[in-house]
Write a protein that holds these residues in place. Sequence first.
Motif, PDB file in Angstrom:
ATOM      1  N   GLY A 335       5.868  74.648   3.247  1.00 53.92           N
ATOM      2  CA  GLY A 335       6.761  75.122   4.303  1.00 53.92           C
ATOM      3  C   GLY A 335       7.572  74.002   4.911  1.00 53.92           C
ATOM      4  N   THR A 336       6.932  72.863   5.109  1.00 54.61           N
ATOM      5  CA  THR A 336       7.645  71.703   5.644  1.00 54.61           C
ATOM      6  C   THR A 336       8.699  71.215   4.663  1.00 54.61           C
ATOM      7  OG1 THR A 336       5.714  71.017   6.934  1.00 54.61           O
ATOM      8  CG2 THR A 336       7.366  69.329   6.453  1.00 54.61           C
ATOM      9  N   MET A 337       8.334  71.129   3.392  1.00 53.90           N
ATOM     10  CA  MET A 337       9.278  70.647   2.391  1.00 53.90           C
ATOM     11  C   MET A 337      10.471  71.587   2.253  1.00 53.90           C
ATOM     12  SD  MET A 337       8.644  69.640  -1.629  1.00 53.90           S
ATOM     13  CE  MET A 337       8.043  67.983  -1.278  1.00 53.90           C
ATOM     14  N   ALA A 338      10.242  72.878   2.359  1.00 51.89           N
ATOM     15  CA  ALA A 338      11.314  73.859   2.169  1.00 51.89           C
ATOM     16  C   ALA A 338      12.420  73.711   3.199  1.00 51.89           C
ATOM     17  CB  ALA A 338      10.745  75.278   2.210  1.00 51.89           C
ATOM     18  N   THR A 339      12.090  73.189   4.380  1.00 48.79           N
ATOM     19  CA  THR A 339      13.086  73.096   5.452  1.00 48.79           C
ATOM     20  C   THR A 339      13.540  71.674   5.745  1.00 48.79           C
ATOM     21  OG1 THR A 339      11.301  73.040   7.104  1.00 48.79           O
ATOM     22  CG2 THR A 339      12.232  75.191   6.555  1.00 48.79           C
ATOM     23  N   ALA A 340      12.883  70.669   5.168  1.00 38.48           N
ATOM     24  CA  ALA A 340      13.237  69.277   5.446  1.00 38.48           C
ATOM     25  C   ALA A 340      14.513  68.897   4.710  1.00 38.48           C
ATOM     26  CB  ALA A 340      12.086  68.357   5.036  1.00 38.48           C
ATOM     27  N   ALA A 341      15.443  68.315   5.430  1.00 40.60           N
ATOM     28  CA  ALA A 341      16.740  67.961   4.837  1.00 40.60           C
ATOM     29  C   ALA A 341      16.585  67.009   3.663  1.00 40.60           C
ATOM     30  CB  ALA A 341      17.636  67.335   5.913  1.00 40.60           C
ATOM     31  N   GLY A 342      15.625  66.104   3.749  1.00 38.73           N
ATOM     32  CA  GLY A 342      15.456  65.117   2.689  1.00 38.73           C
ATOM     33  C   GLY A 342      14.802  65.643   1.439  1.00 38.73           C
ATOM     34  N   ASP A 343      14.335  66.886   1.474  1.00 40.32           N
ATOM     35  CA  ASP A 343      13.630  67.455   0.322  1.00 40.32           C
ATOM     36  C   ASP A 343      14.423  68.554  -0.379  1.00 40.32           C
ATOM     37  OD1 ASP A 343      11.307  65.885   0.683  1.00 40.32           O
ATOM     38  OD2 ASP A 343      10.588  67.252   2.243  1.00 40.32           O
ATOM     39  N   GLN A 344      15.684  68.712  -0.060  1.00 39.76           N
ATOM     40  CA  GLN A 344      16.431  69.841  -0.601  1.00 39.76           C
ATOM     41  C   GLN A 344      16.629  69.768  -2.114  1.00 39.76           C
ATOM     42  OE1 GLN A 344      17.174  72.728   1.281  1.00 39.76           O
ATOM     43  NE2 GLN A 344      15.607  71.517   2.320  1.00 39.76           N
ATOM     44  N   ASP A 345      16.522  68.567  -2.692  1.00 37.25           N
ATOM     45  CA  ASP A 345      16.646  68.477  -4.148  1.00 37.25           C
ATOM     46  C   ASP A 345      15.458  69.130  -4.847  1.00 37.25           C
ATOM     47  OD1 ASP A 345      14.958  66.524  -3.153  1.00 37.25           O
ATOM     48  OD2 ASP A 345      15.482  65.040  -4.680  1.00 37.25           O
ATOM     49  N   LEU A 346      14.314  69.203  -4.160  1.00 35.90           N
ATOM     50  CA  LEU A 346      13.134  69.831  -4.751  1.00 35.90           C
ATOM     51  C   LEU A 346      13.046  71.327  -4.460  1.00 35.90           C
ATOM     52  CD1 LEU A 346      10.427  67.109  -4.038  1.00 35.90           C
ATOM     53  CD2 LEU A 346      11.202  67.855  -6.288  1.00 35.90           C
ATOM     54  N   LYS A 347      13.884  71.809  -3.540  1.00 43.88           N
ATOM     55  CA  LYS A 347      13.767  73.214  -3.122  1.00 43.88           C
ATOM     56  C   LYS A 347      13.948  74.202  -4.279  1.00 43.88           C
ATOM     57  CE  LYS A 347      14.940  76.402   0.595  1.00 43.88           C
ATOM     58  NZ  LYS A 347      14.952  77.595  -0.283  1.00 43.88           N
ATOM     59  N   PRO A 348      14.877  73.989  -5.217  1.00 45.46           N
ATOM     60  CA  PRO A 348      14.975  74.954  -6.322  1.00 45.46           C
ATOM     61  C   PRO A 348      13.681  75.097  -7.111  1.00 45.46           C
ATOM     62  CG  PRO A 348      16.924  73.559  -6.267  1.00 45.46           C
ATOM     63  CD  PRO A 348      15.941  72.964  -5.304  1.00 45.46           C
ATOM     64  N   PHE A 349      12.960  73.996  -7.272  1.00 48.23           N
ATOM     65  CA  PHE A 349      11.673  74.059  -7.970  1.00 48.23           C
ATOM     66  C   PHE A 349      10.628  74.751  -7.102  1.00 48.23           C
ATOM     67  CE2 PHE A 349      13.920  70.429  -9.739  1.00 48.23           C
ATOM     68  CZ  PHE A 349      13.748  70.614 -11.106  1.00 48.23           C
ATOM     69  N   LEU A 350      10.682  74.473  -5.811  1.00 45.47           N
ATOM     70  CA  LEU A 350       9.742  75.087  -4.868  1.00 45.47           C
ATOM     71  C   LEU A 350       9.934  76.599  -4.843  1.00 45.47           C
ATOM     72  CD1 LEU A 350       7.587  73.948  -2.916  1.00 45.47           C
ATOM     73  CD2 LEU A 350       9.312  74.019  -1.115  1.00 45.47           C
ATOM     74  N   ASP A 351      11.186  77.050  -4.939  1.00 45.16           N
ATOM     75  CA  ASP A 351      11.477  78.478  -4.921  1.00 45.16           C
ATOM     76  C   ASP A 351      10.881  79.209  -6.126  1.00 45.16           C
ATOM     77  OD1 ASP A 351      12.874  78.169  -2.566  1.00 45.16           O
ATOM     78  OD2 ASP A 351      14.847  78.112  -3.520  1.00 45.16           O
ATOM     79  N   GLU A 352      10.678  78.482  -7.224  1.00 46.69           N
ATOM     80  CA  GLU A 352      10.137  79.086  -8.432  1.00 46.69           C
ATOM     81  C   GLU A 352       8.617  79.269  -8.370  1.00 46.69           C
ATOM     82  OE1 GLU A 352      12.006  79.782 -11.680  1.00 46.69           O
ATOM     83  OE2 GLU A 352      13.351  80.045  -9.976  1.00 46.69           O
ATOM     84  N   LEU A 353       7.953  78.500  -7.507  1.00 41.88           N
ATOM     85  CA  LEU A 353       6.487  78.448  -7.540  1.00 41.88           C
ATOM     86  C   LEU A 353       5.796  79.780  -7.253  1.00 41.88           C
ATOM     87  CD1 LEU A 353       4.140  76.569  -8.107  1.00 41.88           C
ATOM     88  CD2 LEU A 353       4.161  75.870  -5.693  1.00 41.88           C
ATOM     89  N   PRO A 354       6.271  80.575  -6.272  1.00 39.11           N
ATOM     90  CA  PRO A 354       5.555  81.830  -5.986  1.00 39.11           C
ATOM     91  C   PRO A 354       5.478  82.788  -7.171  1.00 39.11           C
ATOM     92  CG  PRO A 354       7.011  81.272  -4.175  1.00 39.11           C
ATOM     93  CD  PRO A 354       7.351  80.332  -5.286  1.00 39.11           C
ATOM     94  N   LEU A 355       6.415  82.688  -8.096  1.00 37.48           N
ATOM     95  CA  LEU A 355       6.417  83.579  -9.261  1.00 37.48           C
ATOM     96  C   LEU A 355       6.034  82.847 -10.543  1.00 37.48           C
ATOM     97  CD1 LEU A 355       9.670  85.664  -8.561  1.00 37.48           C
ATOM     98  CD2 LEU A 355       7.293  86.372  -8.252  1.00 37.48           C
ATOM     99  N   ALA A 356       5.561  81.627 -10.400  1.00 37.04           N
ATOM    100  CA  ALA A 356       5.253  80.828 -11.580  1.00 37.04           C
ATOM    101  C   ALA A 356       3.973  81.308 -12.256  1.00 37.04           C
ATOM    102  CB  ALA A 356       5.109  79.359 -11.198  1.00 37.04           C
TER     103      ALA A 356
END
Length: 407
Positions: A335-356
């Motif tokens: 949850g922290t990573m999803a909203t942190a400005a410095g982590d937005q490059d990882l967000k597309p991968f994070l978005d895939e995890l719930p359905l992985a």
Amino acid sequence: MTGVLSGCGLGGGSGEVTLKLVAADYGDSPANSSKKYWADLVDAYEARHPDVHVEVSVYSWTEVDRRVRRLVDAGKAPDMAQIGAYADYAAEDRLYRAGDVLSIPVQADFVPQLSQAGEVDGVQYGMPFAASTRLLFYNKTLFKKAGLKPPTTWAELAADAAALKDEGVTYPYALPLGPEEAQAETLQWLLSGGGGYTSTVGGYGLDAAENIETFTWLKDELVGKGLTGPVAPGKLNRAAAFAAFADGRVGMLNGHPSLMKTAEEKGVEFGMVPMPGKDGAARNALGVADWMAAFKQNGHGEQIGDFLDFVYGEKNVLAFSREYDLLPVTTSASGTMATAAGDQDLKPFLDELPLAELYPVGRTSWATVSAALKKQIGTAVLPDASPALVLGELQTRAMTADTSTSG
């Protein structure tokens, strides 16, 4: 590569305990070796717990699982091991259940997908330590030159690859089915075709109709048309494919987060999209996790649990994930990573995890099946091969391995 990061030793105190942890190295140079991560974390823990000392031995991924198995077989199991598979040790009754060592809030904080993948017969033994998903990377410069947009279906992917080949791109689509990590590329494609490694009834389903159709398409529409480059897929390893992408010689390939840094350092402009499916975006992405296991041999369950509660604190999980471009294994850190400005490059991968969908690591036969896949799956796309025959042979081996490990 091995190093021991230790506290000040037992020192003769009757109440003092030394925990031994074997860990894998996620770094690619001495500067970012996992030794440093563990040294800092252990120092912080021991400062608060003067009676507990933690010795960490760090090995490369090519040898860490073998090292742990050797220690276990010699009757010298570590207290904890951060490795690629855990089910065989659980089957041998060598592991604490996750619930026996972790506090309830810590165990409940694991991402549900990962908790479930850590179970054997409905009981969690594998504690996820690191995770990643895959996206389709594409070279923006090569795509622009060929007048292309990223694909959303198999047909579009094949058409894009053909156009890239006409432009002289070495690897229009890099298909690494070599022995390094063929099981990852294979599962990503099977999922995109509506299949996978297991069937709905819980056993292996490698030769399911959907899987045969997927590999027949790969053989005929990509490999057979010369769209996968000069190296036969069965001889192309992931590391070589990633290196070629970073050198600007690959149009498209499946990649995980670490490829971003490698490509950026080489000045490659790239985009990332979900893996195309047969008729649209794939329903599921490939997820990969590495595991922490707690061994019962030394009877240090209480101390192991206290240390792992600290390890899985949000601050420490985020620090590790950010250092190595991996996804957090806890819901709070995610949850922290999803909203942190410095982590937005990882967000597309994070978005895939719930359905992985992850490898069937809860099956004690998986190590044997994975090894067979790495060795044999590349032959399914050879010119004279029968994908149905190759997948059928792998299914037979999987069923035999399943029977022998569960019997």
